[in-house]
Write an enzyme that holds these catalytic residues in place. Structure first.
Site, short mmCIF file in Angstrom:
data_model
loop_
_atom_site.label_atom_id
_atom_site.label_comp_id
_atom_site.label_asym_id
_atom_site.label_seq_id
_atom_site.Cartn_x
_atom_site.Cartn_y
_atom_site.Cartn_z
N CYS A 92 -6.93 -8.78 3.52
CA CYS A 92 -8.11 -7.92 3.42
C CYS A 92 -9.38 -8.69 3.74
O CYS A 92 -9.93 -8.57 4.83
CB CYS A 92 -8.21 -7.30 2.02
SG CYS A 92 -6.90 -6.10 1.67
N THR A 144 -2.40 -3.86 9.38
CA THR A 144 -3.25 -4.08 10.56
C THR A 144 -3.75 -5.52 10.52
O THR A 144 -4.86 -5.79 10.06
CB THR A 144 -4.44 -3.10 10.59
OG1 THR A 144 -5.01 -3.00 9.27
CG2 THR A 144 -4.01 -1.73 11.04
N THR A 181 -6.37 -0.23 7.49
CA THR A 181 -7.74 -0.68 7.77
C THR A 181 -7.92 -0.85 9.27
O THR A 181 -7.16 -1.57 9.93
CB THR A 181 -8.03 -2.01 7.07
OG1 THR A 181 -7.84 -1.85 5.67
CG2 THR A 181 -9.46 -2.46 7.34
N ARG A 195 14.54 -3.82 3.63
CA ARG A 195 13.55 -3.38 2.65
C ARG A 195 13.91 -1.99 2.11
O ARG A 195 13.79 -1.73 0.91
CB ARG A 195 12.16 -3.35 3.28
CG ARG A 195 11.58 -4.72 3.57
CD ARG A 195 10.22 -4.60 4.26
NE ARG A 195 9.26 -3.91 3.42
CZ ARG A 195 8.49 -4.51 2.51
NH1 ARG A 195 8.56 -5.81 2.33
NH2 ARG A 195 7.62 -3.81 1.80
N VAL A 214 0.83 -1.21 0.00
CA VAL A 214 0.00 0.00 0.00
C VAL A 214 0.86 1.26 0.00
O VAL A 214 0.70 2.15 -0.84
CB VAL A 214 -0.94 0.02 1.23
CG1 VAL A 214 -1.67 1.37 1.32
CG2 VAL A 214 -1.96 -1.11 1.14
N ASP A 264 10.39 3.13 6.50
CA ASP A 264 10.03 1.77 6.88
C ASP A 264 11.01 1.32 7.95
O ASP A 264 12.20 1.68 7.92
CB ASP A 264 10.10 0.83 5.67
CG ASP A 264 9.33 -0.46 5.89
OD1 ASP A 264 8.22 -0.60 5.35
OD2 ASP A 264 9.83 -1.35 6.62
N ARG A 304 0.90 -13.77 2.93
CA ARG A 304 0.27 -13.45 4.21
C ARG A 304 -1.16 -14.00 4.29
O ARG A 304 -1.97 -13.78 3.42
CB ARG A 304 0.25 -11.93 4.43
CG ARG A 304 1.60 -11.36 4.81
CD ARG A 304 1.52 -9.86 4.98
NE ARG A 304 1.27 -9.18 3.72
CZ ARG A 304 1.03 -7.87 3.61
NH1 ARG A 304 0.98 -7.13 4.69
NH2 ARG A 304 0.82 -7.33 2.43
#
Length: 429
Positions: free
Chosen positions: A263, A88, A123, A43, A20, A38, A334
């Site tokens: 999600c 989240t 979220t 990364r 995102v 980050d 994930r």
């Protein structure tokens, strides 16, 4: 605020550079100076080399971007508009895990200045921004909410693997802590979103809108999964039923399957958690979650039963699972429900081998306790196409048959080979 950003008199920061945050950071960096933050140094180093750790973006997507990647919180001090886009997830008890969000909020609070803006994209359940995050910002900064700094919420709508519905082409919901904040946030996001801006009436409304987008899909898929359980007992192919029903103009086209990812398989738990705090036990949403989380055991049980019926010994039998990611054509593992399927088959003493052209074997081993095999070898009692990667969809029946023992079982979880498999013993949801 907007003019200062466009004139590059100040900077915008994005905290959390996953699937995102990174696209948002790069898009803003084509218009203004951006600090991409980050906490994972490895990364950050990859992104400095124009490599997306999530494997969603190409090196060319980094070109022409005025961005400084960093894992040092002090670099955020140069920014006045902060976008928080951290994960989240849920914990092992299916309860919201706000630790990444609250930690990021604490980091932002520690560098927050008078006049700054903080916009959350993660979220959350309705009320989280104002009830959980704002107090941390006030405590860490010593500033007063809406007097010294302002807050907004703009839910992410990134769809991993989707090259059509990309960031700038998706209508963007924005909200602000007051009328002024709403206008400023709208203007900032409006500079990069071509599809337009939708102004929600409040932060809570925006939070709620985000969470029901995926909850609605989860419940509808649960209905399809429950129908597949019924039709399986009736020896009817669910996809044939849906194809027939879909000829009606107002029939909603949802399909059964393994519902994972970060999600659809997660967001409903945020809503049911908040509902329980209010003394409301959500029957439909919770029921949908129970059905969807039970599909991997159902598939494993069906495989075992059919192998037994075909005369195959279960203890020590070999099953090839094709696909390990949470959806097709992505590398993200994930909350992949394929892992549940693998573990369920292993509980029957089945030897499971997994292949996937996109997933990382090391990541799978670290997350789920099993890795990938380089390629199929020998013969298997069953082959399970669990994820419809493009590499698999184009394969022919003869290819699968070459790896199956006589009376072997071909399992097509999402029914994409229904019209292609003629000779093999075939089963799908």
């Amino acid at each position: 605020m907007f003019q200062n950003l466009i004139n590059k008199d100040t900077k915008l920061s994005v905290i959390g550079l996953g699937y995102v945050g990174l696209p948002i950071a790069l898009e803003f960096a084509r218009k203004m100076q951006v600090v991409g933050f980050d906490i994972k140094a490895d990364r950050v180093e990859k992104m400095r080399q124009s490599i997306d750790p999530s494997d969603e973006l190409e090196a060319s997507d980094f070109e022409g971007c005025d961005i400084h990647f960093s894992c040092h919180p002090e670099d955020l001090k140069a920014a006045t508009f902060h976008v928080v886009a951290v994960p989240t997830p849920i914990n092992k008890h299916n309860l919201p895990d706000l630790n990444p969000l609250l930690s990021a909020t604490k980091t932002v609070g520690s560098i927050l200045k008078k006049g700054d803006y903080v916009v959350f994209e993660s979220t959350v359940y309705p009320g989280c921004t104002e009830e959980d995050c704002v107090p941390i910002l006030e405590r860490e900064s010593g500033l007063r909410f809406n007097e010294d700094f302002k807050v907004g919420y703009s839910p992410e709508r990134i769809n991993p693997g989707d090259k059509e519905h990309t960031l700038t082409k998706i209508l963007k919901i924005v909200s602000g802590s007051d009328a002024e904040a709403l206008e400023v946030i709208s203007e900032v996001y409006g500079s990069i979103i071509k599809a337009g801006i939708y102004q929600a009436s409040s932060i809570k409304v925006a939070e709620a809108a985000k969470i029901i987008e995926n909850t609605q899909r989860d419940v509808n898929i649960a209905l399809m999964n429950e129908l597949s359980l019924i039709f399986n007992r009736l020896n009817i192919n669910t996809y044939e039923v849906l194809e027939a029903a879909g000829t009606k103009w107002n029939f909603l086209k949802f399909f059964p399957g393994l519902v994972g990812g970060h999600c659809i398989g997660v967001d409903p738990y945020y809503l049911t958690y908040k509902a329980s705090e209010l003394g409301i036990h959500s029957k439909i949403i919770t029921g949908g979650r129970v059905i969807n989380d039970g599909m991997a055991p159902h598939i494993a049980n069906e495989i075992v039963k059919r192998l037994i019926s075909a005369g195959h010994p279960i203890n020590g039998s070999r099953v090839l699972v094709m696909g390990a990611t949470f959806k097709e054509n992505v590398s993200d593992i994930r909350n992949s429900k394929v892992a549940d399927l693998v573990h369920e088959l292993q509980s029957f003493s089945v030897n499971v081998e997994v292949v996937d052209p996109h997933a990382s074997s090391d990541d799978l081993m670290e997350e789920y306790g099993y890795g990938l095999v380089p390629e199929p070898t020998g013969k298997y009692e069953a082959i399970v196409v669990a994820v419809n990667h493009a590499d698999y969809v184009k394969m022919e029946e003869s290819h699968f048959g070459s790896f199956l023992l006589p009376k072997g079982l071909f399992v097509d979880v999402k029914g994409v080979f229904r019209d292609k498999i003629k000779q093999l013993d075939y089963w799908s949801l």
